[in-house]
Design a protein around this motif. Sequence first.
Motif, PDB file in Angstrom:
ATOM      1  N   PRO A 108      50.654  32.599  31.025  1.00 51.84           N
ATOM      2  CA  PRO A 108      50.013  31.268  30.971  1.00 51.84           C
ATOM      3  C   PRO A 108      48.770  31.184  31.857  1.00 51.84           C
ATOM      4  O   PRO A 108      48.358  30.095  32.231  1.00 51.84           O
ATOM      5  N   GLN A 109      48.173  32.325  32.188  1.00 50.90           N
ATOM      6  CA  GLN A 109      47.126  32.388  33.201  1.00 50.90           C
ATOM      7  C   GLN A 109      46.082  31.269  33.106  1.00 50.90           C
ATOM      8  O   GLN A 109      45.862  30.530  34.056  1.00 50.90           O
ATOM      9  N   LEU A 110      45.432  31.151  31.952  1.00 50.60           N
ATOM     10  CA  LEU A 110      44.308  30.216  31.915  1.00 50.60           C
ATOM     11  C   LEU A 110      44.779  28.772  31.916  1.00 50.60           C
ATOM     12  O   LEU A 110      44.135  27.898  32.493  1.00 50.60           O
ATOM     13  N   PHE A 111      45.946  28.532  31.325  1.00 53.52           N
ATOM     14  CA  PHE A 111      46.459  27.158  31.346  1.00 53.52           C
ATOM     15  C   PHE A 111      46.821  26.730  32.761  1.00 53.52           C
ATOM     16  O   PHE A 111      46.593  25.601  33.166  1.00 53.52           O
ATOM     17  N   LYS A 112      47.411  27.656  33.526  1.00 48.89           N
ATOM     18  CA  LYS A 112      47.774  27.230  34.883  1.00 48.89           C
ATOM     19  C   LYS A 112      46.513  26.996  35.715  1.00 48.89           C
ATOM     20  O   LYS A 112      46.486  26.099  36.556  1.00 48.89           O
ATOM     21  N   GLN A 113      45.465  27.749  35.421  1.00 47.58           N
ATOM     22  CA  GLN A 113      44.212  27.488  36.126  1.00 47.58           C
ATOM     23  C   GLN A 113      43.642  26.118  35.735  1.00 47.58           C
ATOM     24  O   GLN A 113      43.149  25.377  36.586  1.00 47.58           O
ATOM     25  N   PRO A 131      43.642  37.578  28.355  1.00 41.37           N
ATOM     26  CA  PRO A 131      43.645  39.020  28.602  1.00 41.37           C
ATOM     27  C   PRO A 131      44.466  39.398  29.833  1.00 41.37           C
ATOM     28  O   PRO A 131      44.174  38.987  30.942  1.00 41.37           O
ATOM     29  N   GLU A 132      45.526  40.154  29.625  1.00 41.29           N
ATOM     30  CA  GLU A 132      46.281  40.736  30.739  1.00 41.29           C
ATOM     31  C   GLU A 132      46.382  42.241  30.513  1.00 41.29           C
ATOM     32  O   GLU A 132      47.242  42.895  31.055  1.00 41.29           O
ATOM     33  N   GLY A 133      45.534  42.755  29.639  1.00 41.58           N
ATOM     34  CA  GLY A 133      45.481  44.204  29.494  1.00 41.58           C
ATOM     35  C   GLY A 133      46.333  44.777  28.380  1.00 41.58           C
ATOM     36  O   GLY A 133      46.413  45.983  28.240  1.00 41.58           O
ATOM     37  N   ILE A 143      44.019  35.252  44.360  1.00 40.51           N
ATOM     38  CA  ILE A 143      43.188  34.063  44.489  1.00 40.51           C
ATOM     39  C   ILE A 143      42.167  34.178  43.364  1.00 40.51           C
ATOM     40  O   ILE A 143      41.676  35.265  43.079  1.00 40.51           O
ATOM     41  N   ARG A 144      41.898  33.055  42.693  1.00 38.71           N
ATOM     42  CA  ARG A 144      41.077  33.111  41.474  1.00 38.71           C
ATOM     43  C   ARG A 144      39.616  32.792  41.761  1.00 38.71           C
ATOM     44  O   ARG A 144      39.282  32.177  42.787  1.00 38.71           O
ATOM     45  N   ILE A 145      38.834  33.113  40.776  1.00 39.20           N
ATOM     46  CA  ILE A 145      37.429  32.701  40.828  1.00 39.20           C
ATOM     47  C   ILE A 145      37.385  31.211  40.497  1.00 39.20           C
ATOM     48  O   ILE A 145      37.965  30.787  39.497  1.00 39.20           O
ATOM     49  N   ILE A 158      41.406  45.428  37.298  1.00 41.66           N
ATOM     50  CA  ILE A 158      42.725  45.956  37.679  1.00 41.66           C
ATOM     51  C   ILE A 158      43.764  44.856  37.556  1.00 41.66           C
ATOM     52  O   ILE A 158      44.834  45.079  37.017  1.00 41.66           O
ATOM     53  N   HIS A 159      43.462  43.652  38.028  1.00 39.09           N
ATOM     54  CA  HIS A 159      44.448  42.577  37.867  1.00 39.09           C
ATOM     55  C   HIS A 159      44.131  41.846  36.555  1.00 39.09           C
ATOM     56  O   HIS A 159      44.687  42.151  35.535  1.00 39.09           O
ATOM     57  N   HIS A 160      43.262  40.889  36.590  1.00 41.44           N
ATOM     58  CA  HIS A 160      42.707  40.332  35.357  1.00 41.44           C
ATOM     59  C   HIS A 160      41.349  39.744  35.695  1.00 41.44           C
ATOM     60  O   HIS A 160      41.000  39.620  36.871  1.00 41.44           O
TER      61      HIS A 160
HETATM   62  N1  ASP Z   1      48.923  36.183  35.076  1.00 43.36           N
HETATM   63  C1  ASP Z   1      49.218  37.253  35.976  1.00 43.36           C
HETATM   64  C2  ASP Z   1      50.122  38.290  35.301  1.00 43.36           C
HETATM   65  O1  ASP Z   1      50.739  37.998  34.299  1.00 43.36           O
HETATM   66  C3  ASP Z   1      49.886  36.800  37.217  1.00 43.36           C
HETATM   67  C4  ASP Z   1      48.984  35.968  38.040  1.00 43.36           C
HETATM   68  O2  ASP Z   1      47.865  36.420  38.334  1.00 43.36           O
HETATM   69  O3  ASP Z   1      49.402  34.887  38.444  1.00 43.36           O
HETATM   70  O4  ASP Z   1      50.257  39.384  35.784  1.00 43.36           O
END
Ligand code: ASP
Length: 592
Positions: free
Chosen positions: A196-201, A172-174, A488-490, A448-450
């Motif tokens: 690639p948000q969740l994969f990079k996490q 989900p990025e909105g 910074i992530r949870i 607001i961000h994700h």
């Molecule tokens: N995944 C986020 C985006 O596409 C960027 C990030 O939080 O690293 O906006």
Amino acid sequence: MRSHYCGAINESNVDQEVTLCGWVHRRRDHGGVIFLDLRDRDGLAQIVVDPDTPESFSAAERVRSEYVVKITGRVRRRPAGTENKDLATGMIEVLCKQLEILNAAATPPFPLDEYVDVGEDIRLKYRFMDLRRPEMLNKLRFRSKVTSYIRNFLDGQGFMDVETPILTRATPEGARDYLVPSRTHPGNFFALPQSPQLFKQMLMVSGVDRYYQIAKCFRDEDLRADRQPEFTQVDVECSFIDENTLTTLMEQMIREMFHDLLNVDLPVFPRLTYAEGMRLYGSDKPDLRIPLQMVDVADLVSGVDFKVFSGPANDAKGRVVALRLPKGAELSRKQIDDYTKFVGIYGAKGLAYIKVNDLTQGAEGLQSPIVKFLGDDIAMQIMARVEAENGDIVFFGADKAKIVNEAIGALRIKLGEDLKLYTCKWAPLWVVDFPMFEEDGQGGLTAIHHPFTSPSCTPEELEAAPEKALSRAYDMVLNGTELGGGSIRIHDGAMQKTVFRILGIEDEEAQTKFGFLLDALKFGCPPHGGLAFGLDRLVMLLTGSRSIREVIAFPKTQSATCMLTQAPGEVDAKQLKELSIRVRQPEAEAKK
Ligand code: ASP
């Protein structure tokens, strides 16, 4: 086949034999002698073909624009008086010995040897021709320099380039997902990654520590302004890092890139909180090249009879602001009418203003349809607060805060553009301290961000007042364009579940959709954070292009189609059957 690129030969090659390959940019028949401008990706060279080489001469008579030819000849100085100082190869020419036509070309759909304003649709349909134009090729070349630069920088800082899947589950990025039906699991679909948000996490959980990827992302959005359904991100993630270290490193990369590629020294990026951005500029990506700022005046007008002002001034969701434009009293009635229409696009019902003619006369010196409603005293207090000077105009926005921010924020930018108010060429900044959530318009909250962004408070504080919580997110903004953003992530499962709950994703749904993430958080997830830059926008700004379509080799149109390949297209019934898909015809639907 060639010995040199056309654009690479110069006076140092005089008397050498060279072989050049390329496209006939222009052909001029000077009776007796034929001149060809030969073009390749490096530039143009002038070729002289004379009748002493009869075979080549007759070939030169046959060539037309955009024919592909190979020529061998001797470089010589152009005769005195015929040099062309505007051309890199303008001091020399090549006397042709042999001309071979490698391929003919049909008449081009638009000329390439002069600028003709053909519609963008034609350019996109014949993109392979459009890209032959030096300005377009130069943009591609520059884009390639930018990506090499980024790779070198990040490699040098110990980042690892890791590819992540394109066929995956929704991230989900909105935006809406692009879906791909699975043949082997009838009725099931992959989603193309919105990032690639969740994969990079996950890679941080794996211990990669520093990851980057120049990644394609897909978002099925209603294409407002300048967006593409697929676009490229420079995606970055780091473990054991805080926002200061990460933003400093990313700022260093962008500053060094501007220095090395553009010879521009960017200032140190100021940091602005989201709240200040909204207060002063009505925007979370303010264009700081423009010096105008909004000033709140609700407290001054809350008691006036003029409902247009006092209404929003007394509404918790309302806002009343003034925007002073120095020397703006010169604006004509027509200009003000045009600006009034302009703010209307953003939902403003009007554009009140006061022209400041002569402050020594008090309110008498103010020219405006609204002073009589405000009263002289309030009008003068407003003038004092905005520090008005003779010759200024002060505009007002009064409405729901959202409308005021958008309308007066856009007016600020429009005035900056129209009246050339820029105080500098490049104005970068970081926007920080974003709220975690905003209202989704249906009584709920949305991130607001994700949803993987860490709040700057505890889970209990978050749960108690989610709408007040701030996040550890940051955006890099340049000249009013968001270049990149991250957070910074949870890294704690309980916190992640709390955020899901606040977003209305109950535990069961969270488990189905994001079970893998919740699992990963259980098995020793390091504190981590990252960000992503929009590569297309970055290159657009660096090359001074007007649209991201200008810096993408094969972009799609505003309606998300590819003019070149005519995608999306219909598929065979057989293929659909294999995918267990039956298409409902929109027309058939209408007839029912
Ligand atoms: N995944 C986020 C985006 O596409 C960027 C990030 O939080 O690293 O906006």
